[in-house]
Scaffold this motif. Structure first.
Motif, PDB file in Angstrom:
ATOM      1  N   GLY A 128       0.809  -1.212   0.000  1.00 55.21           N
ATOM      2  CA  GLY A 128       0.000   0.000   0.000  1.00 55.21           C
ATOM      3  C   GLY A 128       0.841   1.260   0.000  1.00 55.21           C
ATOM      4  O   GLY A 128       0.550   2.214   0.714  1.00 55.21           O
ATOM      5  N   GLU A 187      -3.933   1.898  -1.388  1.00 52.28           N
ATOM      6  CA  GLU A 187      -4.533   1.529  -0.111  1.00 52.28           C
ATOM      7  C   GLU A 187      -3.898   0.276   0.459  1.00 52.28           C
ATOM      8  O   GLU A 187      -3.547  -0.640  -0.286  1.00 52.28           O
ATOM      9  CB  GLU A 187      -6.029   1.272  -0.305  1.00 52.28           C
ATOM     10  N   ARG A 220     -11.767   3.126   5.749  1.00 55.52           N
ATOM     11  CA  ARG A 220     -10.592   3.459   4.949  1.00 55.52           C
ATOM     12  C   ARG A 220      -9.600   4.326   5.699  1.00 55.52           C
ATOM     13  O   ARG A 220      -8.420   4.171   5.576  1.00 55.52           O
ATOM     14  CB  ARG A 220     -11.027   4.195   3.676  1.00 55.52           C
TER      15      ARG A 220
END
Lengths: 327, 327
Positions: free
Chosen positions: A179, A184, A326
DNA sequence: CCATTTATACTCTCCGTGAGCATAAGATGG
DNA sequence: CCATCTTATGCTCACGGAGAGTATAAATGG
């Protein structure tokens, strides 16, 4: 039909090299990644000073692979094996610390239980799996070592390639796995990350198997390829909790929704949006209230829940979903 | 660190039963489910009069499981093995047709390729996997045999249980697996369906392994547990095409979107909404136009596409999605 | 009474997805 | 040339799931 089958069978035996010679006999080890969640940490059962997973050879007496595994785990740890699923079968030479080793395959399983009173006399103990994979716990944000140690060394590795295209491909792989570069973090890539670190020779195992003497990363190593097997188990479990209700196996009889959430977070190594988590759990009708409240709580008391009976039966089919946030 | 490891290793060897005795030596077979899609059908490579999957023992000479598998498949079929992934390791006794068989485990793999010119001299051939699982092809609607044969016999089986609760549980399982009672058909449950049919003794294998003489279902059987392994492969592939771009391996260099769609439908055994399919494929940037048009077409000519280079590199991570329609 | 902690209830928005309608671009037969 | 058939392709719409934020309730300890 029976004739046909006989036909086929003898055909098979007529094929010259098809029959196994004594030389081709091998041994198969059964290895267990036995997981529990306690005190907010995902624990695995270990033996040999926390350096090995419970394991032993598949023997003639064992009626099936699973039975053999159960026998070994119970003998070595005193802990019964509950839910079990197969992980992977490994056989690469050179991952055992001995390059000239004969064929020995490892059939690995993932097991889920609850941590129970320890047994004396054995060398078995529970250890947090983050002791072995410190870079995998992102609940308090990305671990420092990622940016400070891992990322620079991956960059060096990428740059060390001669071909510019290869450089790019290497960095790409590193970035996806860890990531980086604004991508991510994907907790399910635990195995890819481990394999990458192994290849880049940042792990004690790399040095053991392939030589070299670069400084290695923090994080405990294990015997043979057990840490790889553990990584496989982590990746599998992290993927599975998202679409199948297996967290159950890790929870006590009764629990609050927050406790359930904490368990999921411990496994995933990242946080979850509380309200959405509850919404999902409820709308899937996985749990039911017990009617009692949790004792000894700070703040507003929480209802106790248990898993619905039906869920176990449906386990093979029903899905669970998890709202991993997230930020 | 090295000392610690030695420690651990010797510890392991001190455990009395831990070491494998010669008695515990076993043989491991490597089995391949090698898939291609041709003429709108998913094909698998078979040997022995289409009654067995390519397979052979893991030998001392093989450097790894995959290498061994490749060697066997190429020797038996003349067909090279491309993309490969491990499926499962089986070892249950009683599934081989011989209840007293010694330990013999099967390590199975899924392979994806394109069908190429057959080789002479071998007994290898491609067969549609629906020859073995006629109830799995729902592209022209639910096969008649499902409602006419399978469903009634599953009902009988459920009713045959003494305990009413068990009756319910049995029927429930049947209904979920086969999409009965208004439930939706789930193409990914191919393995569960096979296992259920085996248990209910509707298959020749059931009779072979456990006796009995009920009439069995249409659909070709295979040697040992090869049909089970095939079911495992089908289930895995059907699940995988939905979240990983593996269809590629099955397509020729260039293809139209409709051809791609037909391949997916062949594998899934069900139809797809055309416009949505195209939308998904395009928005995921999996393919690019070649600039040429497909020759010999009926109707409006279609553009030819190829897979983007990058996709292969990302295969481990990138997802694909498929719009399987409900009706 | 207030600060703190956890439990719960709602709301809002964005987007993926299933589904259907409409049009385009070829071939073929009258 | 037109009608029709077949496949390709573009566009719209509606629903529902999922991420994220706001507000309120119920307990505890000062």
């Amino acid at each position: 039909m029976t004739e046909n089958k006989k036909d086929a069978m003898s055909d098979v035996n007529e094929r010259p090299q098809q029959t196994a010679t004594p030389l081709d006999a091998i041994t198969a080890d059964l290895v267990a990644v036995l997981v529990a969640v306690t005190d907010g940490y995902p624990k695995i059962m270990t033996i040999d000073h926390a350096q090995a997973l419970p394991s032993g050879p598949f023997q003639f007496a064992h009626r099936s692979l699973q039975m053999g595994l159960r026998a070994w785990v119970e003998a070595q740890t005193g802990h019964p094996l509950g839910y079990v699923e197969q992980l992977y079968t490994f056989a690469d030479r050179g991952r055992t610390g001995d390059p000239d080793a004969p064929h020995r395959i490892s059939i690995s399983y993932l097991g889920l239980t609850r941590e129970e009173g320890g047994r004396e006399g054995t060398d078995a103990q529970w250890s947090s799996w983050y002791d072995y994979f410190p870079w995998e716990d992102h609940r308090d944000g990305s671990p420092d070592m990622l940016a400070k140690i891992i990322m620079p060394r991956l960059k060096d590795w990428a740059r060390a390639a001669e071909d510019p295209a290869l450089q790019k491909a290497r960095w790409r792989r590193a970035a996806i796995s860890f990531g980086l570069d604004g991508r991510e973090w994907n907790e399910e890539l635990a195995l890819q990350r481990y394999e990458l670190l192994y290849e880049v020779a940042l792990l004690p195992e790399s040095v053991r198997d392939k030589g070299g003497s670069e400084p290695t990363l923090p994080g405990r190593a294990m015997v043979a390829d057990h840490r790889r097997i553990l990584a496989t188990g982590i990746a599998r479990l992290r993927a599975k909790i998202k679409y199948r209700p297996v967290v159950f196996e890790l929870m006590p009889e009764q629990f609050t929704l927050l406790e359930l959430q904490r368990s999921v977070e411990a496994l995933a190594g990242r946080l979850v949006h509380k309200q959405n988590f509850r919404r999902l759990i409820e709308q899937q009708e996985l749990v039911e209230e017990t009617g009692t409240m949790a004792p000894d709580t700070i703040g507003r008391p929480a209802k106790l829940f248990r898993f619905r009976k039906g869920v176990l039966a449906e386990r093979a089919v029903v899905g669970t979903k998890l709202p991993l946030s997230r930020s």
